[in-house]
Write an enzyme that holds these catalytic residues in place. Structure first.
Site, PDB file in Angstrom:
ATOM      1  CB  SER A 281       6.705  12.317  -2.382  1.00 48.00           C
ATOM      2  OG  SER A 281       5.943  11.430  -3.170  1.00 48.00           O
TER       3      SER A 281
ATOM      4  CG  ASP B 295       8.700  11.324  -5.442  1.00 49.60           C
ATOM      5  OD1 ASP B 295       7.919  10.584  -4.789  1.00 49.60           O
ATOM      6  OD2 ASP B 295       8.408  12.485  -5.763  1.00 49.60           O
TER       7      ASP B 295
ATOM      8  NE  ARG C  87      -3.001   2.645  -0.226  1.00 51.11           N
ATOM      9  CZ  ARG C  87      -3.807   3.480   0.410  1.00 51.11           C
ATOM     10  NH1 ARG C  87      -4.549   3.066   1.417  1.00 51.11           N
ATOM     11  NH2 ARG C  87      -3.902   4.737   0.033  1.00 51.11           N
TER      12      ARG C  87
ATOM     13  CG  HIS D 184      -7.373  -5.885  -3.294  1.00 48.19           C
ATOM     14  ND1 HIS D 184      -8.436  -5.368  -3.989  1.00 48.19           N
ATOM     15  CD2 HIS D 184      -6.622  -4.816  -2.934  1.00 48.19           C
ATOM     16  CE1 HIS D 184      -8.324  -4.049  -4.058  1.00 48.19           C
ATOM     17  NE2 HIS D 184      -7.230  -3.692  -3.434  1.00 48.19           N
TER      18      HIS D 184
ATOM     19  CB  VAL E  58       0.914  10.489  -5.378  1.00 47.82           C
ATOM     20  CG1 VAL E  58       0.903  11.982  -5.109  1.00 47.82           C
ATOM     21  CG2 VAL E  58      -0.484   9.909  -5.228  1.00 47.82           C
TER      22      VAL E  58
ATOM     23  N   PRO F 156      -7.679   7.090  -5.724  1.00 46.70           N
ATOM     24  CG  PRO F 156      -8.217   5.414  -7.265  1.00 46.70           C
ATOM     25  CD  PRO F 156      -7.083   6.256  -6.769  1.00 46.70           C
TER      26      PRO F 156
ATOM     27  N   GLY G 221       5.196   9.953  -8.859  1.00 54.64           N
ATOM     28  CA  GLY G 221       6.259   8.983  -9.130  1.00 54.64           C
ATOM     29  C   GLY G 221       6.888   8.379  -7.888  1.00 54.64           C
TER      30      GLY G 221
END
Ligand SMILES: *[C@@H]1O[C@H](CO)[C@@H](O)[C@H](O)[C@H]1NC(C)=O
Ligand SMILES: *[C@@H]1O[C@H](CO)[C@@H](O)[C@H](O)[C@H]1NC(C)=O
Ligand SMILES: *[C@@H]1O[C@H](CO)[C@@H](O)[C@H](O)[C@H]1NC(C)=O
Ligand SMILES: *[C@@H]1O[C@H](CO)[C@@H](O)[C@H](O)[C@H]1NC(C)=O
Ligand SMILES: *[C@@H]1O[C@H](CO)[C@@H](O)[C@H](O)[C@H]1NC(C)=O
Length: 337
Positions: free
Chosen positions: A83, A81, A69, A194, A77, A164, A79
């Protein structure tokens, strides 16, 4: 799937050729296999990472789903990286879709180990990719090759998080994947993750009690499963905590990576609506059928799609930096002051 396998093999060959010819300079702007070994900066990075993942996995098998996850939240989001790992009042971590993410402690532990073995060299983005590969392999997925040489980004904003909600439709999920350069096969394949996941009752309460405003359960969910899930997720939330439900009722707590998720989709036993809706599209249904019948096909496709996801928007060469602490850019790192 054949054309994609061929592409993947070509990429692998490419990486090999540069080793065979003894080239030390690495191709600019691309990730490669064993970047830190070729680059002679952290020869045993993969062993160090795997060891730390194993220590956690032996005590907590849910770490596999947590890292999957985390990697998904990072790569989709801005790439891959790292973040998602940055702290801050308005960082990606703080977006509503990302509340409750786990795995940060393990990544931080791995980084601490690597900083003592090969300081300032291994990116947090690579650590996240390697650790996720190792955790899914421990659960039964293939130990697919991870290209390395990613660098860490400087920015992280909750506003850029466009992930989403889990109660999205399959059409919307597909549009989202396509907007990131991935396709139907990637979507069906990665939804297969999943098999080791879980969700909160509030994402399935409508399917259980008031599907599409009908006051009834989703007719596309097997009656026996509806009854079982209603016990786990009461209709009236007040006074109940928002419990979690395993997305694969069969493997459940064992967190085994299998293809039984796809069999459950075919049996109308999927938990999330998006999973069940795979049967609505001609192409997604065919892929689900193929994976339900052939675990090897699913395993192979999983390796390729994880690799494709792991290479979304990577920073290489002179872009980005190598963070010293995954929670901070080096400029903002209080430990470096
Ligand atoms: C290793 O990679 C870093 C970052 O790309 C580069 O600065 C360094 O020169 C490389 N070292 C070697 C030995 O290739
Ligand atoms: C990185 O920062 C976090 C948050 O401040 C801290 O808990 C952790 O100990 C730091 N890790 C290292 C290796 O400095
Ligand atoms: C939901 O209800 C609307 C309006 O009653 C209907 O047009 C639509 O087909 C329904 N959707 C599903 C998935 O049943
Ligand atoms: C939900 O439960 C609470 C407390 O048990 C009760 O006050 C409320 O009326 C219930 N709501 C519904 C819609 O049943
Ligand atoms: C999970 O996999 C392990 C190892 O392959 C196996 O021993 C175990 O029985 C499996 N558990 C379930 C619930 O399938």
């Amino acid at each position: 799937m054949t054309h994609r396998s061929a592409f993947f093999i070509a990429v692998l060959l490419c990486a090999c050729i540069s080793v065979v010819s003894g080239a030390i300079t690495l191709p600019p702007g691309a990730t490669v296999l064993h970047f830190y070994k070729l680059n002679n900066t952290c020869k045993y990075v993969e062993e160090f990472v795997k060891h730390q993942v194993k220590l956690v996995w032996e005590k907590d098998k849910s770490i596999t789903a947590a890292l999957l996850r985390l990697l998904y939240s990072d790569c989709f989001v801005t790439g891959c990286d790292a973040s998602i790992l940055l702290d801050g009042k308005d960082s990606e971590k703080m977006a509503p879709q990302n509340l409750g993410l786990r795995g940060f402690v393990l990544i931080d532990k791995i980084k601490t180990v690597l900083e003592s073995r090969c300081p300032g060299v291994v990116s947090c983005a690579d650590i996240l990719n390697l650790a996720t590969r190792d955790a899914v392999a421990m659960a039964g997925a293939p130990a697919y090759p991870v290209f390395t040489g990613r660098r860490d980004g400087f920015k992280s904003s909750a506003k850029s998080v466009d992930l989403p909600s889990p109660d999205i439709t399959v059409q919307k999920a597909l549009a989202y994947f396509k907007s990131k350069g991935l396709d139907e096969l990637d979507l069906v394949t990665l939804l297969g993750a999943h098999t080791v996941g879980s969700t909160h009752c509030h994402y399935i309460r409508n399917r259980l009690y008031n599907f599409n405003g009908t006051g009834n359960a989703d007719p596309n969910m097997k009656k026996s499963l509806v009854n079982q899930l209603r016990k786990q997720c009461p209709s009236n939330l007040t006074g109940h905590s928002d419990s979690t439900v395993f997305l694969n009722q069969e493997s459940g707590k064992s967190y085994n990576f299998t293809n039984s998720y796809f069999s459950q989709v075919l049996e109308k036993e999927a938990i999330l609506e998006v999973d069940q809706q795979l049967l609505l599209g001609g192409e997604t249904k065919d892929i689900a059928l193929e994976f339900a019948q052939g675990f090897e096909d699913f395993r192979r496709s999983f390796a390729l799609s994880m690799s494709r996801m792991g290479n979304l928007g990577v920073l290489t060469g002179k872009n980005g930096e190598i963070r010293r602490n995954c929670s901070y850019t080096n400029k903002d790192n209080p430990y470096l002051k």
